[in-house]
Design an enzyme around this catalytic site. Sequence first.
Site, PDB file in Angstrom:
ATOM      1  N   SER A  69       0.825  -1.207   0.000  1.00  0.00           N
ATOM      2  CA  SER A  69       0.000   0.000   0.000  1.00  0.00           C
ATOM      3  C   SER A  69       0.856   1.251   0.000  1.00  0.00           C
ATOM      4  O   SER A  69       1.965   1.277   0.560  1.00  0.00           O
ATOM      5  CB  SER A  69      -0.889   0.003   1.253  1.00  0.00           C
ATOM      6  OG  SER A  69      -1.500   1.254   1.445  1.00  0.00           O
TER       7      SER A  69
ATOM      8  N   TYR B  43      -2.321   0.019  10.123  1.00  0.00           N
ATOM      9  CA  TYR B  43      -2.505  -0.570   8.792  1.00  0.00           C
ATOM     10  C   TYR B  43      -1.210  -0.462   7.995  1.00  0.00           C
ATOM     11  O   TYR B  43      -0.732  -1.447   7.423  1.00  0.00           O
ATOM     12  CB  TYR B  43      -3.643   0.140   8.059  1.00  0.00           C
ATOM     13  CG  TYR B  43      -3.716  -0.219   6.590  1.00  0.00           C
ATOM     14  CD1 TYR B  43      -4.066  -1.499   6.183  1.00  0.00           C
ATOM     15  CD2 TYR B  43      -3.429   0.732   5.610  1.00  0.00           C
ATOM     16  CE1 TYR B  43      -4.122  -1.828   4.833  1.00  0.00           C
ATOM     17  CE2 TYR B  43      -3.486   0.410   4.265  1.00  0.00           C
ATOM     18  CZ  TYR B  43      -3.831  -0.872   3.879  1.00  0.00           C
ATOM     19  OH  TYR B  43      -3.885  -1.198   2.549  1.00  0.00           O
TER      20      TYR B  43
END
Length: 325
Positions: free
Chosen positions: A128, A153
């Site tokens: 990501s 995350y």
Amino acid sequence: MARILVTGAAGFIGYFVARRLLARGDEVIGVDDLSPYYDVSLKEGRVLRLEADPRFRFHLANLADRAATEGLFESVRPDGVVHLAAQPGVRYSLENPHAYVESNVVAFLNVLEGCRRRPVRHLVFASSSSVYGGNEKVPFAVGDEVDHPVSLYAATKRAGELMAFTYSHLFGVPTTGLRFFTVYGPWGRPDMAPMIFTKAILEGRPIQVFNHGNMRRDFTYVDDVVEGVLRVLDRPPGPIDRGARYKLYNLGHSEPVELLRFVAVLEGLIGRKAEMVMLPMQPGDVPATFADVSDLERDVGFRPETPIERGLAELVKWYREHYRV
């Protein structure tokens, strides 16, 4: 024809990757646990469409379950793996941190073990743009410092990159990680801004605009992401870094869009003005993302090109048809 295991096949990107693999003649084994993080009927709808192809098989399983993942690799024996299963979302990681470690670290470890014990031609996994944290140098390049994540995350996705490198270095697993940048399009995740804004504007409800609109995102259309995934999948890396067959790429449009312009394009497509509630930045969020994709273009001959106007038009068209709005 190859046999490809696609994890997270009921997810947004996983659905489109599986569909493209089937279209080119591959056999696809999809696995997903149909997590209730968002509307499960959306996931079930994607799987139902994939199951219309006889070369697609679906397994309902949680990859954090070690025995289940070992059994999956033993029975499937895939030629390649596209690992897209994950717990997404920056903000939710503040509420349920354990879900991120279970899905993004433990489950990925089990997949890496599967690729080690049942060798595959290539493992491609989703990382990501969040790994860049508060990096103020733009555009973000793969070689930039990424050791200061601003959300759990992001920390779990960076941990996945490091684990993947280790398995490639120690066990020779050909591995490529892709840092996705704000993927959007039809069948998109309902917890992301493109879907949230589309739904709210169509329903005449206000939208929350964080950091008072002073945000830029490298919105990347899903078809471009799928093209990048497949091109990378077909090109396993040779020994590159310390003898490891391992590579990382950014996969983003490389043209950040101001959030208020993004809203304006949606307003034009929907034919209704948005009521905006201006709010401060949320914890764990970043003001801008911007991908340097020069190495992706050099190595696989591709860079995302779908403009926001065309991508959002496809999203709004799908939304109106799917939800009969």
